[in-house]
Each structure stands twice: as C-alpha cells, then as structure tokens.
Design a protein around this motif. Structure first.
Motif, PDB file in Angstrom:
ATOM      1  N   ASP A  14       4.170 -46.884   5.298  1.00  0.00           N
ATOM      2  CA  ASP A  14       4.986 -45.852   5.951  1.00  0.00           C
ATOM      3  C   ASP A  14       5.825 -45.094   4.938  1.00  0.00           C
ATOM      4  O   ASP A  14       6.020 -43.888   5.050  1.00  0.00           O
ATOM      5  CB  ASP A  14       5.900 -46.481   7.013  1.00  0.00           C
ATOM      6  N   PHE A  15       6.320 -45.802   3.946  1.00  0.00           N
ATOM      7  CA  PHE A  15       7.152 -45.155   2.922  1.00  0.00           C
ATOM      8  C   PHE A  15       6.329 -44.163   2.114  1.00  0.00           C
ATOM      9  O   PHE A  15       6.686 -42.994   1.971  1.00  0.00           O
ATOM     10  CB  PHE A  15       7.770 -46.214   2.003  1.00  0.00           C
ATOM     11  N   THR A  18       4.896 -41.073   4.070  1.00  0.00           N
ATOM     12  CA  THR A  18       5.935 -40.090   4.393  1.00  0.00           C
ATOM     13  C   THR A  18       6.352 -39.329   3.138  1.00  0.00           C
ATOM     14  O   THR A  18       6.521 -38.109   3.163  1.00  0.00           O
ATOM     15  CB  THR A  18       7.169 -40.791   5.016  1.00  0.00           C
ATOM     16  N   LEU A  19       6.491 -40.060   2.039  1.00  0.00           N
ATOM     17  CA  LEU A  19       6.865 -39.408   0.784  1.00  0.00           C
ATOM     18  C   LEU A  19       5.778 -38.408   0.371  1.00  0.00           C
ATOM     19  O   LEU A  19       6.082 -37.276  -0.057  1.00  0.00           O
ATOM     20  CB  LEU A  19       7.074 -40.463  -0.314  1.00  0.00           C
ATOM     21  N   GLU A  21       3.784 -36.793   2.295  1.00  0.00           N
ATOM     22  CA  GLU A  21       3.866 -35.637   3.183  1.00  0.00           C
ATOM     23  C   GLU A  21       4.997 -34.696   2.753  1.00  0.00           C
ATOM     24  O   GLU A  21       4.869 -33.469   2.775  1.00  0.00           O
ATOM     25  CB  GLU A  21       4.099 -36.135   4.608  1.00  0.00           C
ATOM     26  N   ARG A  22       6.116 -35.296   2.341  1.00  0.00           N
ATOM     27  CA  ARG A  22       7.260 -34.482   1.910  1.00  0.00           C
ATOM     28  C   ARG A  22       6.926 -33.726   0.624  1.00  0.00           C
ATOM     29  O   ARG A  22       7.342 -32.579   0.446  1.00  0.00           O
ATOM     30  CB  ARG A  22       8.493 -35.374   1.692  1.00  0.00           C
ATOM     31  N   LEU A  25       4.599 -30.794   1.460  1.00  0.00           N
ATOM     32  CA  LEU A  25       5.333 -29.643   2.002  1.00  0.00           C
ATOM     33  C   LEU A  25       5.917 -28.778   0.886  1.00  0.00           C
ATOM     34  O   LEU A  25       6.202 -27.612   1.076  1.00  0.00           O
ATOM     35  CB  LEU A  25       6.473 -30.119   2.916  1.00  0.00           C
ATOM     36  N   VAL A 106      14.924 -43.363  -2.101  1.00  0.00           N
ATOM     37  CA  VAL A 106      14.918 -42.264  -3.068  1.00  0.00           C
ATOM     38  C   VAL A 106      15.428 -40.976  -2.431  1.00  0.00           C
ATOM     39  O   VAL A 106      15.139 -40.682  -1.281  1.00  0.00           O
ATOM     40  CB  VAL A 106      13.468 -42.055  -3.563  1.00  0.00           C
TER      41      VAL A 106
ATOM     42  N   ASN B  25      13.411 -51.866   1.842  1.00  0.00           N
ATOM     43  CA  ASN B  25      12.207 -51.093   2.164  1.00  0.00           C
ATOM     44  C   ASN B  25      12.329 -50.431   3.532  1.00  0.00           C
ATOM     45  O   ASN B  25      11.889 -49.300   3.725  1.00  0.00           O
ATOM     46  CB  ASN B  25      10.970 -52.009   2.136  1.00  0.00           C
ATOM     47  N   ALA B  28      14.451 -47.461   3.136  1.00  0.00           N
ATOM     48  CA  ALA B  28      13.736 -46.411   2.397  1.00  0.00           C
ATOM     49  C   ALA B  28      12.824 -45.640   3.348  1.00  0.00           C
ATOM     50  O   ALA B  28      12.739 -44.409   3.299  1.00  0.00           O
ATOM     51  CB  ALA B  28      12.940 -47.023   1.254  1.00  0.00           C
ATOM     52  N   ILE B  29      12.166 -46.374   4.248  1.00  0.00           N
ATOM     53  CA  ILE B  29      11.246 -45.713   5.195  1.00  0.00           C
ATOM     54  C   ILE B  29      12.025 -44.846   6.182  1.00  0.00           C
ATOM     55  O   ILE B  29      11.651 -43.707   6.465  1.00  0.00           O
ATOM     56  CB  ILE B  29      10.389 -46.765   5.938  1.00  0.00           C
ATOM     57  N   LYS B  31      14.902 -43.484   5.688  1.00  0.00           N
ATOM     58  CA  LYS B  31      15.443 -42.327   4.956  1.00  0.00           C
ATOM     59  C   LYS B  31      14.350 -41.269   4.734  1.00  0.00           C
ATOM     60  O   LYS B  31      14.586 -40.080   4.937  1.00  0.00           O
ATOM     61  CB  LYS B  31      16.023 -42.775   3.616  1.00  0.00           C
ATOM     62  N   GLU B  32      13.170 -41.724   4.321  1.00  0.00           N
ATOM     63  CA  GLU B  32      12.082 -40.769   4.095  1.00  0.00           C
ATOM     64  C   GLU B  32      11.689 -40.082   5.403  1.00  0.00           C
ATOM     65  O   GLU B  32      11.418 -38.884   5.425  1.00  0.00           O
ATOM     66  CB  GLU B  32      10.856 -41.476   3.501  1.00  0.00           C
ATOM     67  N   SER B  33      11.663 -40.857   6.501  1.00  0.00           N
ATOM     68  CA  SER B  33      11.256 -40.274   7.789  1.00  0.00           C
ATOM     69  C   SER B  33      12.262 -39.233   8.256  1.00  0.00           C
ATOM     70  O   SER B  33      11.878 -38.160   8.739  1.00  0.00           O
ATOM     71  CB  SER B  33      11.118 -41.373   8.849  1.00  0.00           C
ATOM     72  N   GLY B  35      14.154 -37.579   6.301  1.00  0.00           N
ATOM     73  CA  GLY B  35      13.992 -36.483   5.341  1.00  0.00           C
ATOM     74  C   GLY B  35      12.827 -35.601   5.719  1.00  0.00           C
ATOM     75  O   GLY B  35      12.898 -34.366   5.625  1.00  0.00           O
ATOM     76  N   LEU B  36      11.763 -36.240   6.209  1.00  0.00           N
ATOM     77  CA  LEU B  36      10.590 -35.457   6.618  1.00  0.00           C
ATOM     78  C   LEU B  36      10.923 -34.595   7.842  1.00  0.00           C
ATOM     79  O   LEU B  36      10.509 -33.438   7.931  1.00  0.00           O
ATOM     80  CB  LEU B  36       9.416 -36.409   6.925  1.00  0.00           C
ATOM     81  N   ASP B  39      12.700 -31.705   6.563  1.00  0.00           N
ATOM     82  CA  ASP B  39      11.760 -30.786   5.900  1.00  0.00           C
ATOM     83  C   ASP B  39      11.022 -29.939   6.925  1.00  0.00           C
ATOM     84  O   ASP B  39      10.902 -28.729   6.782  1.00  0.00           O
ATOM     85  CB  ASP B  39      10.712 -31.581   5.104  1.00  0.00           C
ATOM     86  N   PHE B  43      10.928 -26.000   7.056  1.00  0.00           N
ATOM     87  CA  PHE B  43       9.687 -25.304   6.703  1.00  0.00           C
ATOM     88  C   PHE B  43       9.008 -24.666   7.924  1.00  0.00           C
ATOM     89  O   PHE B  43       7.995 -24.007   7.794  1.00  0.00           O
ATOM     90  CB  PHE B  43       8.703 -26.265   6.016  1.00  0.00           C
TER      91      PHE B  43
END
Lengths: 120, 222
Positions: A14-15, A18-19, A21-22, A25, A106, B25, B28-29, B31-33, B35-36, B39, B43
C-alpha cells in the motif's frame, strides 16, 4: 525531472503503490518491486535513473541489496527509506554508497528535493 | 535470577521496538494516502470548491493525527531500546527527555504540567538505562502524590563540578491541593527510589520544598 524512471523497492504494498501514484501525478514514471532480490534482477534488464530502497525488508535487507547494487550499478543513485530509530542504518547506507536517506513517513516535497539533488 | 530478569527486559524491549516499526509503516501508508487525496484535489479541476475546502480540512486532521501517532511511536521506540544494553553510554539530557515525554500522559491525567529544562550541553554518562528511567519515574510518582489535581513539575539537568544531577521539583501547587498525604505510602515510594538509586550508585535527596535531586556517578560501579 521529466521522463525519469524510478525503481521503488519496499515490501509494504500500500505504501509503495500510493507513493508510485503520487510520483506519477508529477510526471515521474516508477516501477515497484517488493524485495531486494527482485530489484537486483530487474536492474539487470531495465535502466533506471534512481532507486528508492527501504532498509527494513524481509529476506534480503535494504543494506544487503544496496551492497549488490553498488557492485553492479555503481552510478545508480540510491535513496534509502528508514524508520525512526533506524537512522543508524541510513548513515551506514550512505557510507556504503547511498546518496542519502529519508525517514518514514516521507514528505513528498523532501523526497522530490532529494531526487533532484541526487540527479544533479 | 538477576539474569532471568535482565533477559525478560531485553525480550520486552525487542518485541516492543519491533512492533513500533510496524506501526511506523501504518503511519507511512496513512500519510501517503492522505497525500494522494491532496494531490488528486490539486491536479483535478472538476471538484467543486466547497468540497475541496471540506476535504482539505479533513486531510489536515489526518495529517495532524499521523504526526501525533508518529511522535508517540518514536517515543515508544526510543523507550523500548532502553533495554538493549544493561549498561550504556548515554546523554543525560536525552534519557531524561525520554522519561519526561513518556510520562506526559500520566501527568495529564492529573492535570499536572511537566517541564524539561535540559543542560546546555550533552552530559555523557555510563549508566544502567532502565534503572535510571525507573529512578526518574519514582521521583515523578513521589512528587505527583503531593499534587492530586493540577500543578507543575520541572525536571532540570545540571552538571556542577562534573557531578551530573537531575532535579525534580514542584514548581507550582494547585490553588486547592486537596487529598490526604499518607506517610506510609510516601515512605514506601521513597524506599523504592532509594533501592533503585543503590543499583545506580546514585544519591537521592529530598527537601521540604518538594524537590528531589538525584546525583549520578559519571560511570557506574558494581
């Protein structure tokens, strides 16, 4: 940074997806693999501009993977992803040839800056 | 017996530290989600402005909680690593902040605020980290006993004449302290502190202004 091809290596699906995909973009093409062995095999058949490599992975660890990568592809910049409490691994990785390291979770802006710096 | 106790500590530390890596972890997931989601909002043109504002607020909340969770996980991780070695070189500022941070919740439950006043420079000592954390905890427990609800306790680190000290002090009493001081309970708490200080070759003193000072050796013996 257009047309860049990034190899993302992390066992957390999942990490990494998603990264990816970002990054997509933002116009950065990336390929994901979930372990060090697959990353090493892929590097033999495909060209990448940069590699993002998780330090803590089951099987071959990030640092072991880095060791192999630095022998066969010494010019490929590698940015390590570490956990807090593992910054020692990040420092060790830099000693082994990694360009830099980032602590998870991150920040995308920090990551883009590191990628840009690594490719200069 | 002592060896078994030490092994238990190392076991608990290792298991806890390894679990914090998994928790990291998870954050992190998340946060990324989030963030997406951010985005996609920036966008994509066809999302109504009102929805964007609402979603931005939700994403901010998620980010704030991720940061909070991540900080807590980091604290637990540092705490768990305290049992990696029975004796270790450590910076006194760092090990006191480790305990003070971990005690914030306990203090909050009693409406007590904690303040850390570190020394200007690192103070490197060789010590038994777990025992030192316990000694600090006993000091806080002792002082918290005088503050049933509210008040402020400070932890000040100093190194006068190369004698590393930690001073825990009640800085302000609540306007209505209330509660009953039971001498037997207090004396029990003090005995626990003295016992652990013996293991550290440290000295603990208390004065009537409700201030406990622990003086530590730079290197332990025994």
């Amino acid at each position: 940074m257009d047309n860049l091809k990034i190899l993302l290596v992390d066992d957390e699906d999942d990490f990494i997806n998603t990264l990816a995909e970002r990054l997509e973009l933002r116009g950065l093409k990336s390929l994901t693999v979930h372990d060090g062995e697959s990353a090493i095999r892929l590097l033999d058949t495909e060209q990448f501009d940069i590699m993002l490599l998780d330090v803590m992975m089951p099987g071959m660890s990030g640092l072991e993977t880095l060791k192999h990568v630095k022998i066969d592809h010494p010019d490929l910049p590698v940015i390590l992803l570490t956990g807090h409490g593992s910054t020692k691994d990040g420092m060790e990785g830099m000693r082994m040839g990694a360009f830099d390291y980032l602590v998870k979770p991150v920040n995308i802006k920090d990551l883009l800056k590191k990628i840009e710096a690594a490719l200069k | 017996m002592k060896q078994l106790q030490d092994s238990k500590l190392v076991f608990f530390g290792k298991m806890t530290a390894s679990t914090t890596h998994e928790m990291k972890n998870v954050f992190a997931i998340i946060k990324e989600s989030s963030g997406l989601m951010e985005d996609i909002m920036s966008f994509t043109d066809d999302i109504p402005e009102t929805a964007k504002i609402k979603l931005a607020k939700i994403i901010d909340k998620i980010k704030g909680q991720v940061e909070r969770g991540n900080n807590l996980t980091q604290r637990i991780n540092r705490f768990a690593h305290s049992s990696d070695a029975l004796i270790a070189d450590t910076d006194l500022n760092e090990i006191v902040s480790r305990l003070v941070n971990m005690s914030e919740r306990l203090a909050k439950m009693k409406n007590i605020s904690l303040e850390l006043v570190p020394a200007a420079d690192p103070i490197m000592i060789t010590t038994k980290p777990v025992e030192l954390l316990m000694a600090q905890f006993y000091c806080l427990e002792y002082l918290f006993y005088f503050l049933p609800d509210g008040g402020k306790v400070s932890a000040t680190i100093k190194n006068p004449e190369s004698k590393p000290t930690i001073r825990f002090q009640i800085e302000s009493l609540p306007s209505n302290p209330g509660g009953k001081i039971d001498d037997a309970t207090l004396s029990g708490k003090w005995s626990e502190l003295e016992e652990i200080c013996k293991c550290l070759n440290a000295n603990a003193t208390v004065d009537d202004k409700l201030c406990i000072t622990i003086t530590l050796p730079v290197k332990p013996t025994g």
